[in-house]
Design a protein around this motif. Structure first.
Motif: not given
Length: 130
Positions: A61-62, A65-66, A94, A96, A98-100
């Protein structure tokens, strides 16, 4: 009154009108994510949870992770300095955006000197941004 000021005032009034307010009960329910509660608890305790926060960075799930990246950024450096920095550097890749972004923000919060070159490269690489 200049036209733009008048439009700005009308827009401001419209946005604060009771007719345009969204009541909390009208919002769709957020799906239950036990992982987010666990991350919040670890962040509140200022602990990595024996590596649990690092594990959450690999969750499918992104959103998890975020959130884990942000929590790692808020941990005291003494908690897990090398492990956190390495995990956050990996999260910069990543899939995604948003995660980066959360990983980059977390590295900034931690003032990770080892991340400076990679963060600068991300800003300068047009392909690194979505």
């Amino acid at each position: 009154m200049p036209r733009t000021l008048g439009l700005t005032l009308l827009l401001a009034l419209a946005c604060t009108s009771p007719a345009t307010r969204i009541e909390r009960r009208d919002l769709p329910a957020e799906p239950e994510r036990p992982a987010l509660r666990a991350i919040a608890a670890l962040e509140d305790a200022r602990t990595c949870g024996g590596g649990a926060l690092l594990d959450f960075l690999r969750d499918p799930d992104a959103v998890v992770r975020e959130r884990a990246a942000l929590a790692l950024g808020r941990l005291p450096k003494e908690e897990a300095p090398a492990e956190c920095a390495r995990a956050l550097l990996l999260a910069l890749h990543d899939a995604q955006a948003d995660v980066r972004a959360a990983a980059a923000f977390a590295l900034g919060l931690r003032a990770e000197a080892s991340a400076q070159e990679r963060l600068l490269a991300m800003v300068l690489e047009p392909t690194a941004r979505d």
